[in-house]
Scaffold this motif. Sequence first.
Motif: not given
Length: 372
Positions: A8-9, A140-144, A181-188, A194-198
């Motif tokens: 969705g980004t 760099f990849l989508p959440p989950r 934990i690390v991957a999901e925290l970083l993904a969020q 990205r949303a803020a940059a958009d």
Amino acid sequence: MRPDPEDGTTRRPRGGDLPWAPAWLRAGTRRVPARWRAGGPAVVAGRALLLVTGALLALTVWVLAPDAGDTLVLAGVSAAALALLAGSAVLPWHRWPVRAALVFPLTVMGALAVLGTSTEHLAGAYVPFFVLCFVYVGVFLPPRTAFGLLPVAVPLYLLASDDLDLTVVVRTAVVVCTWLIVAELLAQLARRQRAAADVLVRDARTDPLTTIGNRRDLEDRMTRLAPGDTVVVCDLDHFKQVNDTHGHAFGDQVLREFGAMLAAGLRRDDYAARFGGEEFVLLLHASGTGPAMDVVDRLRQTWRDGGGATTFSAGCATLDEVTTAEQALVAADAALYAAKRAGRDRTRSAEAADGWGPRVGADTVRDLSHEF
């Protein structure tokens, strides 16, 4: 810009751009040749993941005193990683979903599993690289995505570890939780950045009054025009009188309504921007001058039917193999003033604008602007 179907980004127009990333990473990415920036941020970072893990292996493996057999295995693993690195520059990444970049962390983890099962001195030494792989997945990849990677990552981790015992089992349970934990925290976090940059990019490229494109966005869009595309310059007639008679608040409302009418009345691939004041520019793709004038006439009828407070004039110019976008804009502006001279509330093409051709000089337009 189109939403990324995976998360969705917004996907960036240039694969190596990372506006939400640290400045040092953006600067380093820009220095990479265009060929190695192909594929988007996830692929660029995947190449970096292979290079970083390879460099750390090369710098530290000598400490473990590998024997000839270990060195042979290490050489084979390195050759496979280099083959993927070279092949990644020619693969059609744009045709595949962003999760195709999982091939990079899977390659790293597979290489570590091979080292763990095929060598005596290197087993278990490099399992911390699994954390780096999940950091990559999170950023760099989508959440989950990390959850889907686990069924492959856990067996590879066990193969890369020392002999399996109760300690390794407990450690594996702990590291799996850490990975997630690390991957999901970083993904969020990355998703929010990205949303803020958009939002910042959209605000920087949108006219705040009419909510269509602004001049900065228009200049970028014009670099993508091709022969056959048409530039249209529209200008609301007697707009100063509208402001003087009804007030600037009413004039602003007229501009908002005109911008909304343009946005709703154009084809999906066409584009409208506010050029300044009461002047607007349309970019009509693969239209040609005749069809472009038909589009403008239809817009004029829509504006009349909607009770527009004033009429508008327009000028058109179509790009060819020797006409640049800037020249077409100048020619369309000149044609606009020809329409005003002819009585306003009409459209003129650059070819019909009293002999002005598509390569008319900017000075001509400045001279004409004084007449109106």
